[in-house]
Every structure is written in C-alpha cells, then in structure tokens.
Design a protein around this motif. Structure first.
Motif, mmCIF file in Angstrom:
data_model
loop_
_atom_site.group_PDB
_atom_site.id
_atom_site.type_symbol
_atom_site.label_atom_id
_atom_site.label_comp_id
_atom_site.label_asym_id
_atom_site.label_seq_id
_atom_site.Cartn_x
_atom_site.Cartn_y
_atom_site.Cartn_z
ATOM 1 N N TRP A 106 2.350 13.826 14.555
ATOM 2 C CA TRP A 106 2.278 15.267 14.361
ATOM 3 C C TRP A 106 0.836 15.649 14.065
ATOM 4 O O TRP A 106 0.228 15.070 13.159
ATOM 5 C CB TRP A 106 3.200 15.683 13.216
ATOM 6 N N SER A 142 8.460 24.430 9.596
ATOM 7 C CA SER A 142 7.396 25.031 10.407
ATOM 8 C C SER A 142 8.016 25.723 11.611
ATOM 9 O O SER A 142 8.796 25.115 12.343
ATOM 10 C CB SER A 142 6.415 23.950 10.882
ATOM 11 N N THR A 179 -0.143 26.235 11.042
ATOM 12 C CA THR A 179 1.320 26.256 11.142
ATOM 13 C C THR A 179 1.846 27.550 10.548
ATOM 14 O O THR A 179 1.151 28.218 9.774
ATOM 15 C CB THR A 179 1.947 25.076 10.377
ATOM 16 N N THR A 180 3.057 27.892 10.930
ATOM 17 C CA THR A 180 3.708 29.091 10.412
ATOM 18 C C THR A 180 4.850 28.668 9.513
ATOM 19 O O THR A 180 5.766 27.982 9.962
ATOM 20 C CB THR A 180 4.252 29.933 11.578
ATOM 21 N N ASN A 181 4.783 29.038 8.255
ATOM 22 C CA ASN A 181 5.856 28.706 7.316
ATOM 23 C C ASN A 181 6.359 30.002 6.688
ATOM 24 O O ASN A 181 5.590 30.723 6.049
ATOM 25 C CB ASN A 181 5.341 27.728 6.249
ATOM 26 N N THR A 219 8.018 26.863 15.121
ATOM 27 C CA THR A 219 7.307 26.459 16.331
ATOM 28 C C THR A 219 7.955 27.091 17.558
ATOM 29 O O THR A 219 9.001 27.726 17.469
ATOM 30 C CB THR A 219 7.334 24.929 16.503
ATOM 31 N N ARG A 269 -0.281 30.569 17.212
ATOM 32 C CA ARG A 269 -0.472 31.674 16.268
ATOM 33 C C ARG A 269 -0.127 33.012 16.886
ATOM 34 O O ARG A 269 -0.192 34.041 16.217
ATOM 35 C CB ARG A 269 -1.949 31.725 15.818
ATOM 36 N N PHE A 309 2.575 24.565 18.587
ATOM 37 C CA PHE A 309 2.104 25.350 17.452
ATOM 38 C C PHE A 309 1.237 26.479 17.985
ATOM 39 O O PHE A 309 0.174 26.233 18.552
ATOM 40 C CB PHE A 309 1.337 24.450 16.477
ATOM 41 N N VAL A 368 -0.269 18.206 12.680
ATOM 42 C CA VAL A 368 -0.309 19.167 11.577
ATOM 43 C C VAL A 368 0.333 18.510 10.364
ATOM 44 O O VAL A 368 1.018 17.502 10.482
ATOM 45 C CB VAL A 368 0.480 20.458 11.908
ATOM 46 N N LEU A 400 3.256 18.753 8.172
ATOM 47 C CA LEU A 400 4.569 19.408 8.106
ATOM 48 C C LEU A 400 5.006 19.493 6.648
ATOM 49 O O LEU A 400 4.943 18.511 5.913
ATOM 50 C CB LEU A 400 5.600 18.601 8.910
#
Lengths: 208, 208
Positions: free
Chosen positions: B20, B28, A146-148, B30, B83, B81, B22, B24
């Motif tokens: 989910w 996040s 995930t991107t935080n 997305t 990258r 999600f 992932v 959370l």
C-alpha cells in the motif's frame, strides 16, 4: 529555527512569486502559530482562502482572538499543513502555546506576512480579513493523500462546537451534528481520529 | 497498461510484504475499478479498512453491485487514491465505465487480488467482506495534503444520498444533512467541489 528540508517554491502553484507548497482551492483548514506577548507561539486553526484572481490568499479572524492580536502586533505567522486530527482539534478548540513555531505533525509550513485588508461586524463580533503574503515555505514530506471520513468528522465537530455559544446558531441542531460526527469517527476513524474526538469531548462543555 | 512512474513499495508501510503506498488507518475512501463481463472497467467507491493486526486490508460490498459481481468473477481490481471530488461522487453514485482501469486523477493505485472473507445479511441486503491483497502499486505523485471541508462535504453527501432508499434511515434526517453539506461546499469548496455537488444533485432524485 524550523529545520527540515530547505524551502520549496511549490511546483504546483505555477507562479514563481507565490510560495504556497500546496494547491489552494476554496478554504484550506490549516494550523497557524503566532508569537504572543509572552514570546510563546499560540497554536490556532485558520481557514486559508485561495487567492481570488491576482489577489493574495486571505484569512478571517473572528473577534478578539489571540491570532487576531498577534497578527496585529507582529504582522506575521506560520501557516501549517497537518493531517493530524488531534493537533487540529486542539488548535481549533483549546488554548495551546508552544516554544517552537512549527508543530511536529506539519507536512509543510509557510511563514506569512499578514496585512489587514478588510473588517466589519457580524452580530456582536468584529471580523478582520487578512492578506497572507508567503515569505518562505518548507516542505517536510509529500505523501499520497487519503480520504478518511473520520478525519473530516473531527474537523466538522470543531466547527459545530465553536458555534455552540453563538446565539445565531440553533444549539439542538449543532448537538445533533456533533452526535452524527461522533458516529462517523467511530465507524471510519483511525486511532488518531478517536483520540481527537475524545479531545473534542474534553474541550467542549456540552452533552450530545 | 498503467503508465506513470514505476512501482513504489510504500516506504510508509514499514512492512516489505505490503505494497500500500499510503498509511491506511480506519477506513480510507477510495475509487475501485473492476473489469466487467463487457471488458470495460466499472468505476465505484470503495471503503478500504486498515489491516487489523497481521490481517489484510478489507472492504465490504453491499448487495449485488457491479463491484461485488466483478470481484467474484475476476478476483481482482484497481484500488485508487484520488483527491478529485467529481471522480469520487461519480464513482459513488453513478454507473461509470471506462476503457482504462486507472482514472486520470489517481495520485496512486494498487492492483489487488480479492478473496471473500466473510458474508452476512443486514436487512434485505447481503454483504460480503473481501480481503484485499496488494499485488503491485504505482505512485503517480506525492503532494502536501490539504484539508478542505467542501471536499469532505461531497463525500458525506454521497453517503447520505446512497442511504435515501434504505428503509432503516430516516429520510428527513438525510435530506437535512444534504442541505448542510451543500452549504459547506458553498462556503469552503473550490471549483471541483462545486462541480461535484452539482453532479450529486444531478444523480440524486430528491430535493432538499
């Protein structure tokens, strides 16, 4: 010694000779442990540069740090991939020593043999570039990343904080950046990012 | 329609009702696709807020965006999600429409039913907070996550860029930030981060 699942040869690397369990691109911010003269493992941050062509992955140490000393004396270390911002902040800004080489939050780690590849000076600081040759790697877990923004803000805050005493950086600019990254952690961070930023504040002798 | 491995109920969530894939925490970042009136999938960025206690995950739309319209008209979307910084930058800053709901770079996606939960005004902008109820999720791949400052810098650059025309933000401060994040991409980014920053430059009508 390390426990966890057995070595994984990194299906993402596409090269049977390398054993990085991740896709290296640009600079990956990792945590490295190196064995000190007191037989304890020093925990530090290390930026791992992706291989350039057929070359090895590399990392640069700045000044006479513990990582530099232990790389030189021992010729090896554990490069670890962690998502935990508290561990990253402590590695980057504090002196932390452990009995075990692998930190609990590591999703994967790689034992590396290191070799001095280049060195030079920038200002009063001597840098050494090290080739990192993976010897063995272990994957503890794979997840959907995930991107935080809060996590990234903690990492950026450690960079800014570590430059506060470097004369070539403008202190006010760095403090403005720290204030901005604090606001990002407040907006977008989870519990671990907030805890990490508190550690940054504890470890840095500055107000912003 | 989505292909890939079958649904995964998210062993990390610890709650059989949620799906989910992932963990959370905080917000996040997305990519969301929503079906427009032209039967094409609009690709946008969406910050997903972790559930507060027993509540649902939430996300806020600002203004009369395509995501707001499609959430309202269709009541659903695909939260993804990824990258890939190029996909993220395009989702955040451009109008992108696709025939398929799932983007190629998604490591996982969740179909969500959305429900208006709250709304209000900030300045001239109406915001709507949506509850996101996961219906089904698919994991394409799990990996060992890495931390790349260049990736984070692309995300931060999209945030700064999207505020350039908002009167309550100081433009010079935002442009300084964009310059800083560009330097981070140059220092720490890989090929995809460099490509993403070029897209940011293409999509933003400003110089820094």
């Amino acid at each position: 010694m390390t426990g966890g699942p057995s070595a994984d040869n990194g299906p993402e690397s596409g090269d049977s000779e390398t054993q990085w369990p991740v896709t290296l691109a640009g600079v990956s911010e990792t945590v490295v442990t190196t064995l000190g003269p007191n037989e304890r493992w020093n925990v530090a941050a290390l930026g791992v540069h992706a291989p350039d062509g057929d070359g090895p992955a590399t990392a640069t140490t700045w000044g006479r740090t513990r990582t530099w000393r232990n790389f030189r004396e021992r010729g090896s270390g554990y490069v670890q991939f962690t998502r935990d911002p508290v561990d990253f902040a402590e590695a980057a800004l504090s002196v932390r020593e452990e009995d075990d080489p692998v930190i609990d939050s590591a999703d994967a780690w790689v034992t590396v043999d290191v070799e001095r590849r280049d060195s030079g000076n920038e200002g009063d600081t001597q840098w050494v570039e090290w080739a990192l040759n993976p010897v063995d790697s272990t994957v503890e877990r794979r997840v959907v990343p995930t991107t935080n923004r809060g996590h990234a803000a903690v990492v950026e805050a450690t960079v800014a904080a570590s430059r506060l005493d470097v004369p070539s950086y403008d202190r006010e600019t760095l403090l403005d950046r720290l204030a901005y990254f604090e606001s990002v952690v407040e907006t977008a961070g989870g519990e671990r990012e907030r805890a990490a930023f508190e550690r940054v504040c504890d470890l840095v002798d500055a107000d912003w």
